[in-house]
Design a protein around this motif. Structure first.
Motif, short mmCIF file in Angstrom:
data_model
loop_
_atom_site.label_atom_id
_atom_site.label_comp_id
_atom_site.label_asym_id
_atom_site.label_seq_id
_atom_site.Cartn_x
_atom_site.Cartn_y
_atom_site.Cartn_z
N GLU A 160 53.93 -22.21 22.85
CA GLU A 160 54.86 -22.14 23.97
C GLU A 160 54.62 -23.24 25.00
O GLU A 160 55.25 -23.27 26.05
N MET A 161 53.70 -24.17 24.70
CA MET A 161 53.30 -25.18 25.67
C MET A 161 54.13 -26.46 25.62
O MET A 161 53.85 -27.42 26.34
N TYR A 162 55.15 -26.50 24.79
CA TYR A 162 55.99 -27.70 24.70
C TYR A 162 56.63 -28.00 26.05
O TYR A 162 57.30 -27.16 26.63
N ARG A 163 56.38 -29.19 26.58
CA ARG A 163 56.90 -29.68 27.86
C ARG A 163 56.36 -28.87 29.05
O ARG A 163 56.90 -28.96 30.16
N VAL A 164 55.31 -28.11 28.84
CA VAL A 164 54.77 -27.25 29.89
C VAL A 164 53.30 -27.58 30.12
O VAL A 164 52.54 -27.75 29.16
N SER A 165 52.89 -27.70 31.38
CA SER A 165 51.48 -27.85 31.74
C SER A 165 51.03 -26.59 32.46
O SER A 165 51.81 -25.97 33.19
N PHE A 166 49.78 -26.22 32.25
CA PHE A 166 49.24 -24.99 32.84
C PHE A 166 48.02 -25.32 33.68
O PHE A 166 47.14 -26.07 33.27
N GLU A 167 47.96 -24.73 34.88
CA GLU A 167 46.84 -24.91 35.79
C GLU A 167 46.23 -23.54 36.11
O GLU A 167 46.91 -22.67 36.64
N THR A 168 44.97 -23.37 35.78
CA THR A 168 44.30 -22.08 36.02
C THR A 168 44.04 -21.88 37.50
O THR A 168 43.52 -22.76 38.18
N LEU A 169 44.40 -20.70 38.01
CA LEU A 169 44.08 -20.31 39.38
C LEU A 169 42.85 -19.42 39.42
O LEU A 169 42.01 -19.55 40.30
N TYR A 170 42.75 -18.48 38.49
CA TYR A 170 41.58 -17.61 38.39
C TYR A 170 41.59 -16.96 37.01
O TYR A 170 42.59 -17.05 36.28
N THR A 171 40.49 -16.34 36.65
CA THR A 171 40.44 -15.59 35.39
C THR A 171 40.08 -14.14 35.70
O THR A 171 39.42 -13.85 36.70
N GLU A 172 40.53 -13.25 34.85
CA GLU A 172 40.20 -11.84 35.02
C GLU A 172 40.23 -11.14 33.67
O GLU A 172 40.98 -11.53 32.77
N PRO A 173 39.42 -10.09 33.51
CA PRO A 173 39.45 -9.31 32.28
C PRO A 173 40.42 -8.15 32.41
O PRO A 173 40.91 -7.85 33.51
N MET A 174 40.68 -7.48 31.32
CA MET A 174 41.31 -6.17 31.35
C MET A 174 40.20 -5.13 31.37
O MET A 174 39.08 -5.39 30.94
N ILE A 175 40.52 -3.96 31.89
CA ILE A 175 39.54 -2.88 31.93
C ILE A 175 40.16 -1.59 31.41
O ILE A 175 41.38 -1.48 31.27
N LEU A 176 39.31 -0.62 31.14
CA LEU A 176 39.75 0.72 30.77
C LEU A 176 39.64 1.58 32.02
O LEU A 176 38.53 1.83 32.52
#
Length: 308
Positions: A160-176
């Motif tokens: 899905e990255m065609y013509r798209v750039s991505f910049e990370t702001l933060y990371t997070e996990p999923m939880i139960l």
């Protein structure tokens, strides 16, 4: 629900809805609107009477929109955008208003986006912000079609990255996440024990659903059944609160509830689900000063989240 349109509906009712939803507090909403708390409460109560249902539920972390409230808020936001655009067109003698079109995943909208909108409109009172929600793939498709200026969401799949750039702001996990006093909190559980309880999962096809499934596969456990699939925070919260359901949810969605003790985290390592949340831009889009300023505001807010 109430009738399709109530003649008693006034602009102040929708203003109070948006303000309380943004601040999760009647007092803070009243301060932002330069009104008294009683006036804000009255407007919200009148609006709830018109639609025939509660729009907010009270939690320790503040007021939380119900599912009906979220639906009405989305419509109110679109209505305010249209009104702002109309006033600007009259003021400037042009049908072109200064506006920003933002795509956002429901799981990424809890804090960053409302705070950025309020901050930007305090600096640029005539700025129109159009917020569009949907699945990551749908939002990126609209970005490539130039219907959106940027997308606040999760790291896209490489396809899905065609013509798209991505910049990370933060990371997070999923939880139960579970209710207080849930049986899983009294033991040292492993992923196989989760299968004993109803599971609330993100919708099929979403990035976070894939992360949830990858967690169970890496643990050697089949995805438990029965399951409820939803991206609506209010639904997930109520299912957990009223039953022994286990909610597989991004940490940021329920962090305030965890801090207040309304929801508890099952102590199972889910670090494998950690993923990036950030901004997606169209690589060949022309530079737009307002978009750059909006992105900068989101970066500043994300930095404050990391610092805390």
């Amino acid at each position: 629900m109430g009738q399709l349109f109530d003649s008693k509906l006034r602009l102040r009712h929708l203003q109070c809805l948006v303000a309380v939803a943004s601040h999760r507090s009647v007092q803070k909403a009243a301060d932002a609107l330069s009104q008294t708390p009683s006036a804000v409460s009255k407007s919200v109560s009148e609006l709830e009477e018109m639609v025939g249902t509660r729009l907010f539920s009270r939690r320790r972390a503040g007021l939380q929109l119900t599912a009906e409230g979220e639906t009405l808020l989305a419509s109110a936001t679109r209505a305010f955008g249209a009104l702002h655009e109309g006033f600007l067109a009259l003021d400037q003698g042009s049908s072109l208003a200064k506006q920003v079109n933002i795509g956002v995943l429901p799981t990424a909208a809890a804090f960053l986006l409302p705070s950025a909108i309020l901050s930007m409109q305090a600096e640029f009172p005539h700025l129109v912000v159009n917020v569009h929600s949907g699945l990551n793939s749908e939002l990126l498709q609209r970005l490539r079609a130039r219907e959106l200026d940027l997308v606040l969401g999760r790291l896209p799949d490489p396809a899905e990255m065609y013509r798209v750039s991505f910049e990370t702001l933060y990371t997070e996990p999923m939880i139960l996440a579970v209710r207080p006093n849930h049986p899983l909190l009294s033991t040292a559980p492993d992923p196989s024990q989760v299968a004993r309880y109803p599971l609330v999962l993100p919708l099929t096809g979403t990035t976070i659903r894939q992360a949830a499934e990858a967690f169970f596969i890496s643990s050697g456990v089949a995805v438990p059944r029965p399951q409820i699939n939803t991206l609506t925070e209010a639904v997930g919260y109520e299912l957990v609160r009223r039953s022994d359901a286990v909610w597989f949810v991004p940490l940021g969605v329920v962090k305030s509830d965890l801090d207040e003790g309304d929801i508890m985290q099952v102590q199972i390592d889910t670090s494998v689900t950690r993923s990036a949340v950030g901004l997606s831009f169209l690589t060949d889009a022309p530079s737009h000063r307002l978009i750059e300023l909006f992105a900068d505001r989101l970066r500043e807010l994300a930095a404050s989240m990391r610092d805390n």
